[in-house]
Write a protein that holds these residues in place. Structure first.
Motif, PDB file in Angstrom:
ATOM      1  N   LEU A  99     -14.245 -12.723 -22.169  1.00  0.00           N
ATOM      2  CA  LEU A  99     -14.117 -11.282 -21.809  1.00  0.00           C
ATOM      3  C   LEU A  99     -14.959 -11.095 -20.425  1.00  0.00           C
ATOM      4  N   PHE A 100     -15.961 -11.997 -20.227  1.00  0.00           N
ATOM      5  CA  PHE A 100     -16.499 -11.957 -18.867  1.00  0.00           C
ATOM      6  C   PHE A 100     -15.474 -12.548 -17.488  1.00  0.00           C
ATOM      7  N   SER A 101     -15.099 -13.698 -18.170  1.00  0.00           N
ATOM      8  CA  SER A 101     -13.931 -14.253 -17.366  1.00  0.00           C
ATOM      9  C   SER A 101     -12.742 -13.450 -16.987  1.00  0.00           C
ATOM     10  N   SER A 102     -12.266 -12.789 -17.776  1.00  0.00           N
ATOM     11  CA  SER A 102     -11.012 -11.873 -17.717  1.00  0.00           C
ATOM     12  C   SER A 102     -11.523 -10.706 -16.842  1.00  0.00           C
ATOM     13  N   SER A 103     -12.735 -10.164 -16.922  1.00  0.00           N
ATOM     14  CA  SER A 103     -13.303  -9.105 -16.120  1.00  0.00           C
ATOM     15  C   SER A 103     -13.246  -9.729 -14.559  1.00  0.00           C
ATOM     16  N   VAL A 104     -13.923 -10.986 -14.316  1.00  0.00           N
ATOM     17  CA  VAL A 104     -13.954 -11.661 -13.055  1.00  0.00           C
ATOM     18  C   VAL A 104     -12.674 -11.523 -12.405  1.00  0.00           C
ATOM     19  N   ILE A 105     -11.591 -12.437 -13.020  1.00  0.00           N
ATOM     20  CA  ILE A 105     -10.228 -12.499 -12.408  1.00  0.00           C
ATOM     21  C   ILE A 105      -9.571 -11.033 -12.378  1.00  0.00           C
ATOM     22  N   SER A 106      -9.886 -10.209 -13.042  1.00  0.00           N
ATOM     23  CA  SER A 106      -9.300  -8.715 -12.999  1.00  0.00           C
ATOM     24  C   SER A 106     -10.036  -8.117 -11.629  1.00  0.00           C
ATOM     25  N   GLY A 107     -11.271  -8.497 -11.494  1.00  0.00           N
ATOM     26  CA  GLY A 107     -11.785  -7.843 -10.215  1.00  0.00           C
ATOM     27  C   GLY A 107     -11.383  -8.636  -9.111  1.00  0.00           C
ATOM     28  N   MET A 108     -11.205  -9.822  -8.992  1.00  0.00           N
ATOM     29  CA  MET A 108     -10.618 -10.677  -8.049  1.00  0.00           C
ATOM     30  C   MET A 108      -9.313 -10.442  -7.708  1.00  0.00           C
ATOM     31  N   MET A 109      -8.628  -9.921  -8.525  1.00  0.00           N
ATOM     32  CA  MET A 109      -7.152  -9.501  -8.459  1.00  0.00           C
ATOM     33  C   MET A 109      -7.191  -8.135  -7.351  1.00  0.00           C
ATOM     34  N   VAL A 110      -8.248  -7.425  -8.015  1.00  0.00           N
ATOM     35  CA  VAL A 110      -8.280  -6.017  -7.203  1.00  0.00           C
ATOM     36  C   VAL A 110      -8.500  -6.314  -5.740  1.00  0.00           C
ATOM     37  N   ALA A 111      -9.528  -7.182  -5.578  1.00  0.00           N
ATOM     38  CA  ALA A 111      -9.994  -7.532  -4.203  1.00  0.00           C
ATOM     39  C   ALA A 111      -8.873  -8.086  -3.401  1.00  0.00           C
ATOM     40  N   THR A 112      -8.067  -8.926  -4.130  1.00  0.00           N
ATOM     41  CA  THR A 112      -6.952  -9.617  -3.332  1.00  0.00           C
ATOM     42  C   THR A 112      -5.900  -8.358  -2.727  1.00  0.00           C
ATOM     43  N   VAL A 113      -5.482  -7.577  -3.768  1.00  0.00           N
ATOM     44  CA  VAL A 113      -4.661  -6.536  -3.435  1.00  0.00           C
ATOM     45  C   VAL A 113      -5.220  -5.616  -2.354  1.00  0.00           C
ATOM     46  N   LEU A 114      -6.491  -5.321  -2.455  1.00  0.00           N
ATOM     47  CA  LEU A 114      -7.000  -4.491  -1.332  1.00  0.00           C
ATOM     48  C   LEU A 114      -7.142  -5.224   0.123  1.00  0.00           C
ATOM     49  N   MET A 115      -7.428  -6.462   0.185  1.00  0.00           N
ATOM     50  CA  MET A 115      -7.288  -7.179   1.344  1.00  0.00           C
ATOM     51  C   MET A 115      -5.877  -7.117   1.887  1.00  0.00           C
ATOM     52  N   LEU A 116      -4.990  -7.363   0.883  1.00  0.00           N
ATOM     53  CA  LEU A 116      -3.619  -7.285   1.569  1.00  0.00           C
ATOM     54  C   LEU A 116      -3.441  -6.085   1.900  1.00  0.00           C
ATOM     55  N   TYR A 117      -3.696  -4.975   1.089  1.00  0.00           N
ATOM     56  CA  TYR A 117      -3.334  -3.730   1.695  1.00  0.00           C
ATOM     57  C   TYR A 117      -3.709  -3.299   3.006  1.00  0.00           C
ATOM     58  N   GLY A 118      -4.981  -3.650   3.316  1.00  0.00           N
ATOM     59  CA  GLY A 118      -5.708  -3.630   4.590  1.00  0.00           C
ATOM     60  C   GLY A 118      -5.034  -4.184   5.676  1.00  0.00           C
ATOM     61  N   THR A 119      -4.387  -5.457   5.431  1.00  0.00           N
ATOM     62  CA  THR A 119      -3.685  -6.387   6.418  1.00  0.00           C
ATOM     63  C   THR A 119      -2.177  -5.557   6.704  1.00  0.00           C
ATOM     64  N   VAL A 120      -1.640  -5.363   5.751  1.00  0.00           N
ATOM     65  CA  VAL A 120      -0.378  -4.786   5.820  1.00  0.00           C
ATOM     66  C   VAL A 120      -0.353  -3.490   6.332  1.00  0.00           C
ATOM     67  N   SER A 121      -1.240  -2.434   6.053  1.00  0.00           N
ATOM     68  CA  SER A 121      -1.440  -1.322   6.764  1.00  0.00           C
ATOM     69  C   SER A 121      -1.632  -1.447   8.436  1.00  0.00           C
ATOM     70  N   ASN A 122      -2.438  -2.399   8.698  1.00  0.00           N
ATOM     71  CA  ASN A 122      -2.538  -2.782  10.311  1.00  0.00           C
ATOM     72  C   ASN A 122      -1.448  -3.167  10.683  1.00  0.00           C
ATOM     73  N   ILE A 123      -0.696  -3.935  10.120  1.00  0.00           N
ATOM     74  CA  ILE A 123       0.825  -4.496  10.695  1.00  0.00           C
ATOM     75  C   ILE A 123       1.819  -3.278  10.765  1.00  0.00           C
ATOM     76  N   ILE A 124       1.726  -2.565   9.718  1.00  0.00           N
ATOM     77  CA  ILE A 124       2.480  -1.313   9.974  1.00  0.00           C
ATOM     78  C   ILE A 124       2.009  -0.448  11.138  1.00  0.00           C
ATOM     79  N   ALA A 125       0.850  -0.296  11.304  1.00  0.00           N
ATOM     80  CA  ALA A 125       0.555   0.684  12.436  1.00  0.00           C
ATOM     81  C   ALA A 125       0.795  -0.191  13.526  1.00  0.00           C
ATOM     82  N   ILE A 126       0.965  -1.442  13.731  1.00  0.00           N
ATOM     83  CA  ILE A 126       1.028  -2.017  15.194  1.00  0.00           C
ATOM     84  C   ILE A 126       2.460  -2.178  15.197  1.00  0.00           C
TER      85      ILE A 126
END
Length: 183
Positions: free
Chosen positions: A132-159
């Motif tokens: 359960l701990f390891s699955s919560s960690v990889i879930s959090g990592m997935m959320v962080a990855t998607v948020l990082m990708l969102y920030g980069t994609v929104s920058n490219i859309i703006a530019i």
């Protein structure tokens, strides 16, 4: 490492909040016995396998999409700062760690531990908490990855898409002159 944290602060916080919420939900289950843990493990293994499988597929897809993002970045007429490419590299590194972690957990979750006769019943509660701990960690990592990708994609859309000429990731004329003189 410090640069990765400062650039992706919001994404890291989002991942940590997700991990904490999931871990807190698990913690609220309270203390369980080995027999209860074995029963819960048996019923949750299919869902944990599905979670890992989904994260492996999603992280592999994100890596492929980063190549498309790089193609758009280099194919545009605008000149982007090195920071943009470092952001993409950070996402790729973080996503690769996530991919490998989810793949390893997927393999561990496929071990039929609940059907083994030589495992002491008291160990099941530790195995249960670890899964359960390891699955919560990889879930959090997935959320962080998607948020990082969102920030980069929104920058490219703006530019590229919205043609913002005053974006922080664009090289302005003064910086371009300075770079040309240094070369």
């Amino acid at each position: 490492m410090k640069n990765i944290l400062s650039i992706n602060k919001q994404a890291i916080y989002g991942g940590l909040i997700t991990t904490t919420i999931i871990a807190l939900g698990v913690f609220l289950l309270g203390n369980i016995s080995g027999y209860e843990a074995k029963k819960l493990l048996t019923s949750s293994m299919q869902g944990l396998n599905m979670l890992c499988n989904t994260i492996v597929l999603a992280s592999a897809t994100i890596l492929a999409l980063l190549l498309t993002l790089l193609g758009i970045s280099t194919g545009s007429e605008t000149k982007l700062k090195e920071t943009h490419y470092k952001q993409v590299l950070n996402i790729a590194k973080f996503d690769t760690i996530l991919f490998i972690s989810a793949l390893v957990l997927f393999q561990f979750f496929n071990i039929p531990i609940t059907e083994a006769d030589n495992v002491d019943v008291s160990w099941y509660k530790y195995i249960y908490w670890a899964t359960l701990f390891s699955s919560s960690v990889i879930s959090g990592m997935m959320v962080a990855t998607v948020l990082m990708l969102y920030g980069t994609v929104s920058n490219i859309i703006a530019i590229v898409g919205l043609k913002k000429s005053d974006h922080r990731l664009l090289i302005n004329e003064d910086e371009e002159d300075k770079t040309t003189k240094e070369s």
